[in-house]
Design a protein around this motif. Structure first.
Motif, PDB file in Angstrom:
ATOM      1  N   THR A 173       0.827  -1.204   0.000  1.00 18.47           N
ATOM      2  CA  THR A 173       0.000   0.000   0.000  1.00 18.47           C
ATOM      3  C   THR A 173       0.861   1.253   0.000  1.00 18.47           C
ATOM      4  OG1 THR A 173      -1.760  -1.154   1.193  1.00 18.47           O
ATOM      5  CG2 THR A 173      -1.804   1.253   1.232  1.00 18.47           C
ATOM      6  N   ALA A 174       1.943   1.233   0.773  1.00 14.76           N
ATOM      7  CA  ALA A 174       2.839   2.384   0.832  1.00 14.76           C
ATOM      8  C   ALA A 174       3.493   2.640  -0.526  1.00 14.76           C
ATOM      9  CB  ALA A 174       3.909   2.154   1.890  1.00 14.76           C
ATOM     10  N   VAL A 175       3.873   1.591  -1.233  1.00 14.51           N
ATOM     11  CA  VAL A 175       4.445   1.751  -2.577  1.00 14.51           C
ATOM     12  C   VAL A 175       3.458   2.456  -3.489  1.00 14.51           C
ATOM     13  CG1 VAL A 175       5.139   0.495  -4.656  1.00 14.51           C
ATOM     14  CG2 VAL A 175       6.055  -0.198  -2.438  1.00 14.51           C
ATOM     15  N   LEU A 176       2.210   1.994  -3.498  1.00 11.96           N
ATOM     16  CA  LEU A 176       1.203   2.567  -4.390  1.00 11.96           C
ATOM     17  C   LEU A 176       0.903   4.023  -4.047  1.00 11.96           C
ATOM     18  CD1 LEU A 176      -1.220  -0.494  -4.592  1.00 11.96           C
ATOM     19  CD2 LEU A 176       0.463   0.247  -6.296  1.00 11.96           C
ATOM     20  N   ARG A 177       0.844   4.339  -2.762  1.00 11.96           N
ATOM     21  CA  ARG A 177       0.526   5.713  -2.367  1.00 11.96           C
ATOM     22  C   ARG A 177       1.690   6.665  -2.630  1.00 11.96           C
ATOM     23  NH1 ARG A 177      -3.094   4.941   3.209  1.00 11.96           N
ATOM     24  NH2 ARG A 177      -4.913   4.058   2.132  1.00 11.96           N
ATOM     25  N   GLU A 178       2.913   6.224  -2.394  1.00 10.14           N
ATOM     26  CA  GLU A 178       4.063   7.090  -2.661  1.00 10.14           C
ATOM     27  C   GLU A 178       4.249   7.338  -4.154  1.00 10.14           C
ATOM     28  OE1 GLU A 178       6.105   8.868  -0.879  1.00 10.14           O
ATOM     29  OE2 GLU A 178       5.170   8.331   1.025  1.00 10.14           O
ATOM     30  N   LEU A 179       3.828   6.370  -4.968  1.00  6.85           N
ATOM     31  CA  LEU A 179       3.992   6.510  -6.417  1.00  6.85           C
ATOM     32  C   LEU A 179       3.151   7.642  -6.999  1.00  6.85           C
ATOM     33  CD1 LEU A 179       4.159   2.904  -7.911  1.00  6.85           C
ATOM     34  CD2 LEU A 179       5.820   4.732  -8.217  1.00  6.85           C
ATOM     35  N   ARG A 180       2.040   7.983  -6.333  1.00  7.26           N
ATOM     36  CA  ARG A 180       1.087   8.927  -6.913  1.00  7.26           C
ATOM     37  C   ARG A 180       1.729  10.260  -7.286  1.00  7.26           C
ATOM     38  NH1 ARG A 180      -3.848   8.070  -2.540  1.00  7.26           N
ATOM     39  NH2 ARG A 180      -4.420   5.934  -3.183  1.00  7.26           N
ATOM     40  N   ALA A 181       2.615  10.745  -6.434  1.00  8.83           N
ATOM     41  CA  ALA A 181       3.198  12.070  -6.675  1.00  8.83           C
ATOM     42  C   ALA A 181       4.726  12.042  -6.703  1.00  8.83           C
ATOM     43  CB  ALA A 181       2.729  13.049  -5.592  1.00  8.83           C
ATOM     44  N   PHE A 182       5.300  10.848  -6.783  1.00  9.83           N
ATOM     45  CA  PHE A 182       6.750  10.760  -6.670  1.00  9.83           C
ATOM     46  C   PHE A 182       7.452  11.227  -7.940  1.00  9.83           C
ATOM     47  CE2 PHE A 182      10.801   8.586  -7.152  1.00  9.83           C
ATOM     48  CZ  PHE A 182      11.427   8.954  -5.962  1.00  9.83           C
ATOM     49  N   THR A 183       8.536  11.947  -7.754  1.00  8.07           N
ATOM     50  CA  THR A 183       9.456  12.296  -8.844  1.00  8.07           C
ATOM     51  C   THR A 183      10.858  11.940  -8.374  1.00  8.07           C
ATOM     52  OG1 THR A 183       9.679  14.570  -8.019  1.00  8.07           O
ATOM     53  CG2 THR A 183       8.011  14.165  -9.727  1.00  8.07           C
ATOM     54  N   PRO A 184      11.762  11.649  -9.310  1.00  8.82           N
ATOM     55  CA  PRO A 184      13.129  11.290  -8.915  1.00  8.82           C
ATOM     56  C   PRO A 184      13.749  12.339  -8.003  1.00  8.82           C
ATOM     57  CG  PRO A 184      12.795  10.824 -11.239  1.00  8.82           C
ATOM     58  CD  PRO A 184      11.563  11.557 -10.775  1.00  8.82           C
ATOM     59  N   LEU A 185      14.571  11.891  -7.081  1.00 12.57           N
ATOM     60  CA  LEU A 185      15.192  12.767  -6.085  1.00 12.57           C
ATOM     61  C   LEU A 185      16.553  13.254  -6.577  1.00 12.57           C
ATOM     62  CD1 LEU A 185      14.277  10.626  -2.971  1.00 12.57           C
ATOM     63  CD2 LEU A 185      13.405  12.914  -3.480  1.00 12.57           C
ATOM     64  N   PRO A 186      16.867  14.531  -6.323  1.00 11.41           N
ATOM     65  CA  PRO A 186      18.115  15.119  -6.833  1.00 11.41           C
ATOM     66  C   PRO A 186      19.288  14.902  -5.856  1.00 11.41           C
ATOM     67  CG  PRO A 186      16.766  16.847  -5.853  1.00 11.41           C
ATOM     68  CD  PRO A 186      15.983  15.570  -5.708  1.00 11.41           C
ATOM     69  N   PHE A 187      19.976  13.798  -5.988  1.00  6.44           N
ATOM     70  CA  PHE A 187      21.070  13.465  -5.082  1.00  6.44           C
ATOM     71  C   PHE A 187      22.386  14.100  -5.521  1.00  6.44           C
ATOM     72  CE2 PHE A 187      18.173   9.838  -4.576  1.00  6.44           C
ATOM     73  CZ  PHE A 187      18.086   9.767  -3.190  1.00  6.44           C
ATOM     74  N   TRP A 188      23.258  14.337  -4.558  1.00  9.78           N
ATOM     75  CA  TRP A 188      24.681  14.500  -4.797  1.00  9.78           C
ATOM     76  C   TRP A 188      25.389  13.462  -3.947  1.00  9.78           C
ATOM     77  CZ3 TRP A 188      27.677  15.149  -0.568  1.00  9.78           C
ATOM     78  CH2 TRP A 188      27.132  15.780   0.564  1.00  9.78           C
ATOM     79  N   MET A 189      26.517  12.973  -4.410  1.00 13.92           N
ATOM     80  CA  MET A 189      27.213  11.944  -3.644  1.00 13.92           C
ATOM     81  C   MET A 189      28.702  11.958  -3.924  1.00 13.92           C
ATOM     82  SD  MET A 189      26.000   8.481  -5.639  1.00 13.92           S
ATOM     83  CE  MET A 189      24.300   9.007  -5.871  1.00 13.92           C
ATOM     84  N   GLU A 190      29.439  11.483  -2.946  1.00 15.17           N
ATOM     85  CA  GLU A 190      30.882  11.285  -3.063  1.00 15.17           C
ATOM     86  C   GLU A 190      31.156   9.838  -2.684  1.00 15.17           C
ATOM     87  OE1 GLU A 190      32.388  14.151  -0.353  1.00 15.17           O
ATOM     88  OE2 GLU A 190      31.684  15.865  -1.532  1.00 15.17           O
ATOM     89  N   ILE A 191      31.704   9.084  -3.631  1.00 18.13           N
ATOM     90  CA  ILE A 191      31.926   7.654  -3.446  1.00 18.13           C
ATOM     91  C   ILE A 191      33.399   7.397  -3.181  1.00 18.13           C
ATOM     92  CG2 ILE A 191      31.785   5.378  -4.536  1.00 18.13           C
ATOM     93  CD1 ILE A 191      29.412   6.448  -6.156  1.00 18.13           C
TER      94      ILE A 191
END
Length: 319
Positions: A173-191
């Motif tokens: 249920t959480a997957v379906l509800r989060e999908l409704r308005a989700f857009t990719p998240l703008p990450f920065w990272m240092e590996i």
């Protein structure tokens, strides 16, 4: 009387409150086998931790009864010490136990396995150390043995934790509800201390076992004793493609998709651009707000378990 002394820590809220009852059952079974048992359970994780840390160095092993969050608590208590961590999985997800092939919601089988492992060579596994970016030291860190969820997977975990239905139902249920308005998240990272990179990603998980969400196999070939973690990302897909991806993750057949990238890492520092806020989750529990730093701690935890396909024992190291 056996010289072996085992601490027992049961989570009073795990498995809708039945973990405490199962803890008493495990206590009884261990005592019948001649083991000296110290009940360390308390009304809260803080109380249980304080009790366990106070006598840790007198223990042969610490056995935790609960889910993935309780396993993480046990790992934080014994990490870096000779005390072995035993697991009786009776939580809602039990993904750490599933990844090792341990019996789930079967306290008698779990106890038999623990007793057998007491006479077997030690199995050492890696842990994930999580700290707020720019901080270090015991007061600012937490440990996880499974995975660190940082993207859509973290948002789903947060929503599922707030729900009251059964774990499988509430996660779906959480997957379906989060999908409704989700857009990719703008990450920065240092590996691994490298240059900062930017990535718009949907799912972003730092994996030790590679399994979460009650059996989702994000990194099917992950090992928990190889001294590295796996950074798994899903990017460049929309909501519909993401929804179709999840059944493949349960089967572990998603890794060939072009949207999926898996790479070994030892340390990751990560945050969000544009002032976005996000709390990471690890082993089902809320952790630091981004930005944070996570790194592998090779061989940090000695398990009271038989070697599985994802770990090996050191025949020269035994109790």
């Amino acid at each position: 009387m056996s010289r072996l002394r085992v601490g027992l820590l049961a989570n009073p809220t795990a498995a809708q409150g039945t973990a405490h009852r199962i803890g008493r059952q495990v206590d009884h079974l261990l005592r019948l086998a001649g083991i000296s048992v110290v009940d360390l359970s308390g009304p809260s994780a803080a109380v249980a931790r304080a009790r366990a840390e106070d006598i840790r160095d007198s223990l042969t092993a610490l056995v935790v009864v609960g889910g993935d969050g309780t396993v993480s608590l046990g790992a934080e208590i014994v990490a870096g010490s000779p005390v072995r961590l035993g697991v009786v999985p009776v939580g809602s997800g039990n993904d750490f136990a599933r990844s090792l092939g341990l019996a789930v919601n079967d306290p008698e089988s779990s106890t038999r396995a623990l007793l057998h492992a007491l006479s077997r060579p030690v199995v050492s596994v890696d842990a994930i150390e999580i700290t707020a970016a720019g901080h270090s030291g015991p007061g600012h860190r937490s440990l996880a043995l499974g995975n660190l969820n940082l993207g859509f997977d973290a948002l789903v975990n947060a929503r599922a934790n707030r729900a009251r239905s059964g774990h499988t139902v509430r996660y779906t249920t959480a997957v379906l509800r989060e999908l409704r308005a989700f857009t990719p998240l703008p990450f920065w990272m240092e590996i691994d201390g490298g240059d900062r990179i930017e990535l718009d990603a949907t799912v972003l998980t730092l994996c030790n076992t590679g399994m979460f969400g009650r059996g989702m196999r994000m990194v099917p070939d992950a090992r928990i004793d190889d001294g590295v973690l796996e950074l798994a990302t899903v990017s460049g897909i929309g909501r519909r493609q993401l929804l179709r991806l999840f059944p493949r993750v349960f089967a572990g057949t998603h890794t060939s998709l072009s949207a999926v990238d898996i790479r070994p890492v030892e340390q990751l520092t990560i945050g969000l651009r544009h002032g976005r806020m996000l709390r990471a989750y690890a082993d089902g529990e809320p952790r630091e707000l981004l930005p944070l730093t996570a790194r592998v701690l090779p061989g940090a935890v000695r398990l009271l378990a038989e070697p599985s396909g994802s770990m090996t024992a050191d025949p020269k190291d035994s109790q």
